[in-house]
Design a protein around this motif. Sequence first.
Motif, PDB file in Angstrom:
ATOM      1  N   ARG A  51      23.652  15.696  34.401  1.00 28.56           N
ATOM      2  CA  ARG A  51      25.100  15.918  34.245  1.00 28.56           C
ATOM      3  C   ARG A  51      25.892  14.635  34.053  1.00 28.56           C
ATOM      4  O   ARG A  51      27.106  14.614  34.248  1.00 28.56           O
ATOM      5  N   ASP A  52      25.215  13.564  33.684  1.00 22.82           N
ATOM      6  CA  ASP A  52      25.889  12.320  33.338  1.00 22.82           C
ATOM      7  C   ASP A  52      25.702  12.045  31.848  1.00 22.82           C
ATOM      8  O   ASP A  52      24.618  12.271  31.299  1.00 22.82           O
ATOM      9  N   ASN A  53      26.761  11.571  31.205  1.00 27.77           N
ATOM     10  CA  ASN A  53      26.665  11.150  29.814  1.00 27.77           C
ATOM     11  C   ASN A  53      26.172   9.702  29.753  1.00 27.77           C
ATOM     12  O   ASN A  53      26.712   8.829  30.414  1.00 27.77           O
ATOM     13  N   TYR A  54      25.128   9.456  28.975  1.00 28.59           N
ATOM     14  CA  TYR A  54      24.621   8.111  28.733  1.00 28.59           C
ATOM     15  C   TYR A  54      24.821   7.773  27.266  1.00 28.59           C
ATOM     16  O   TYR A  54      24.450   8.551  26.383  1.00 28.59           O
ATOM     17  N   THR A  55      25.414   6.615  27.010  1.00 25.52           N
ATOM     18  CA  THR A  55      25.629   6.152  25.645  1.00 25.52           C
ATOM     19  C   THR A  55      24.996   4.777  25.477  1.00 25.52           C
ATOM     20  O   THR A  55      25.309   3.848  26.227  1.00 25.52           O
ATOM     21  N   LEU A  56      24.090   4.659  24.510  1.00 19.41           N
ATOM     22  CA  LEU A  56      23.534   3.362  24.124  1.00 19.41           C
ATOM     23  C   LEU A  56      24.251   2.940  22.854  1.00 19.41           C
ATOM     24  O   LEU A  56      24.116   3.584  21.812  1.00 19.41           O
ATOM     25  N   THR A  57      25.040   1.900  22.961  1.00 14.94           N
ATOM     26  CA  THR A  57      25.847   1.410  21.845  1.00 14.94           C
ATOM     27  C   THR A  57      25.283   0.099  21.327  1.00 14.94           C
ATOM     28  O   THR A  57      25.120  -0.862  22.083  1.00 14.94           O
ATOM     29  N   PHE A  58      24.986   0.059  20.027  1.00 13.85           N
ATOM     30  CA  PHE A  58      24.580  -1.174  19.355  1.00 13.85           C
ATOM     31  C   PHE A  58      25.673  -1.518  18.364  1.00 13.85           C
ATOM     32  O   PHE A  58      26.068  -0.673  17.544  1.00 13.85           O
ATOM     33  N   GLN A  59      26.210  -2.723  18.434  1.00 11.46           N
ATOM     34  CA  GLN A  59      27.298  -3.085  17.539  1.00 11.46           C
ATOM     35  C   GLN A  59      27.106  -4.485  16.974  1.00 11.46           C
ATOM     36  O   GLN A  59      26.486  -5.348  17.582  1.00 11.46           O
ATOM     37  N   SER A  60      27.644  -4.675  15.755  1.00 11.61           N
ATOM     38  CA  SER A  60      27.522  -5.947  15.060  1.00 11.61           C
ATOM     39  C   SER A  60      28.681  -6.076  14.082  1.00 11.61           C
ATOM     40  O   SER A  60      29.272  -5.070  13.675  1.00 11.61           O
ATOM     41  N   THR A  61      29.013  -7.290  13.701  1.00  2.24           N
ATOM     42  CA  THR A  61      30.082  -7.503  12.718  1.00  2.24           C
ATOM     43  C   THR A  61      29.570  -7.330  11.295  1.00  2.24           C
ATOM     44  O   THR A  61      30.353  -7.398  10.348  1.00  2.24           O
ATOM     45  N   SER A  62      28.269  -7.143  11.116  1.00  2.00           N
ATOM     46  CA  SER A  62      27.699  -6.909   9.786  1.00  2.00           C
ATOM     47  C   SER A  62      26.753  -5.716   9.847  1.00  2.00           C
ATOM     48  O   SER A  62      26.339  -5.284  10.931  1.00  2.00           O
ATOM     49  N   GLN A  63      26.410  -5.161   8.682  1.00  2.00           N
ATOM     50  CA  GLN A  63      25.511  -4.025   8.635  1.00  2.00           C
ATOM     51  C   GLN A  63      24.156  -4.395   9.224  1.00  2.00           C
ATOM     52  O   GLN A  63      23.673  -5.516   9.063  1.00  2.00           O
ATOM     53  N   PHE A  64      23.539  -3.426   9.877  1.00  2.00           N
ATOM     54  CA  PHE A  64      22.242  -3.672  10.501  1.00  2.00           C
ATOM     55  C   PHE A  64      21.152  -3.845   9.438  1.00  2.00           C
ATOM     56  O   PHE A  64      21.117  -3.121   8.443  1.00  2.00           O
ATOM     57  N   THR A  65      20.275  -4.801   9.674  1.00  2.00           N
ATOM     58  CA  THR A  65      19.138  -5.019   8.786  1.00  2.00           C
ATOM     59  C   THR A  65      17.998  -4.075   9.185  1.00  2.00           C
ATOM     60  O   THR A  65      18.022  -3.459  10.260  1.00  2.00           O
ATOM     61  N   ASP A  66      16.978  -3.988   8.336  1.00  2.00           N
ATOM     62  CA  ASP A  66      15.817  -3.150   8.654  1.00  2.00           C
ATOM     63  C   ASP A  66      15.142  -3.638   9.932  1.00  2.00           C
ATOM     64  O   ASP A  66      14.690  -2.820  10.749  1.00  2.00           O
ATOM     65  N   GLU A  67      15.067  -4.952  10.095  1.00  2.79           N
ATOM     66  CA  GLU A  67      14.446  -5.509  11.309  1.00  2.79           C
ATOM     67  C   GLU A  67      15.247  -5.143  12.545  1.00  2.79           C
ATOM     68  O   GLU A  67      14.679  -4.852  13.608  1.00  2.79           O
ATOM     69  N   GLU A  68      16.557  -5.149  12.423  1.00  2.00           N
ATOM     70  CA  GLU A  68      17.398  -4.799  13.573  1.00  2.00           C
ATOM     71  C   GLU A  68      17.292  -3.309  13.891  1.00  2.00           C
ATOM     72  O   GLU A  68      17.266  -2.923  15.064  1.00  2.00           O
TER      73      GLU A  68
END
Length: 254
Positions: A163-180
Amino acid sequence: MKRNLFILISVFLCIATSLPITAYAEVYNLSGTDISVSVDDTSWYVFTRDNIENNPELEELGVSYDTIYNILYDNEAYMDAILYYEDMEYVEMYIRKRTLDSGIANLSNYDNKYVLEVAKGFAKKQNAEKYSVYDNEYKFAKVEYVDSNYGCYLCEYVTVVNRDNYTLTFQSTSQFTDEEYAEIKNIVDSVKFNVDTAIKEKKSTSNSDSHLVRIIGSAVIGGVAGAIISIITKKKKKRSESDEASSVDTIGEK
């Protein structure tokens, strides 16, 4: 810097052993939550509510204890991890928890059609076009979008456990690369929850039920205010501007 170690480790693992990047990752059990996650702390700076006091890596980044404390607690975050590049490119990850007032105990108990509706509603609130279900050991509503308020690209995984919401947020100032994207997937796949089987679903929830709206509303958190990387970037920008001004003054004196 850790970025260089990240590259070396990635190459070594891919060529020499073909093992996942997170093979030597540290497991973090986040107190106050039911989640644990593996993060390669040889390439990531990893801060949690448990390890920020007298943490030498804060000094390395030029971030104070009070600053990281406020970032974590003001944003309901239990982890702030940074993959930082020399050229000020970065990926920053947050793990956040928020208690829900709904009948849903665990989102993984519902079929993918229902979870997709959660992702769709989440995407609508964030004006996002890309949404999907990410189904590994658990089920996540996955959404990707650009947050104009913080000027960053976001990739978020949202679920409900105990009953808890879990959010995993990944953020960057540029588009994510395939490696990321590969690194993000490794981290999400490492997530483990301590599921309390005594917590039951209060009732069968349909796609149109008001509980769905509550979940979406609670899950929409978006970009993180006062991110560590923005502090680092501002300091570097000011330093660069100061160096440029000094250079101009020197030329003028000549």
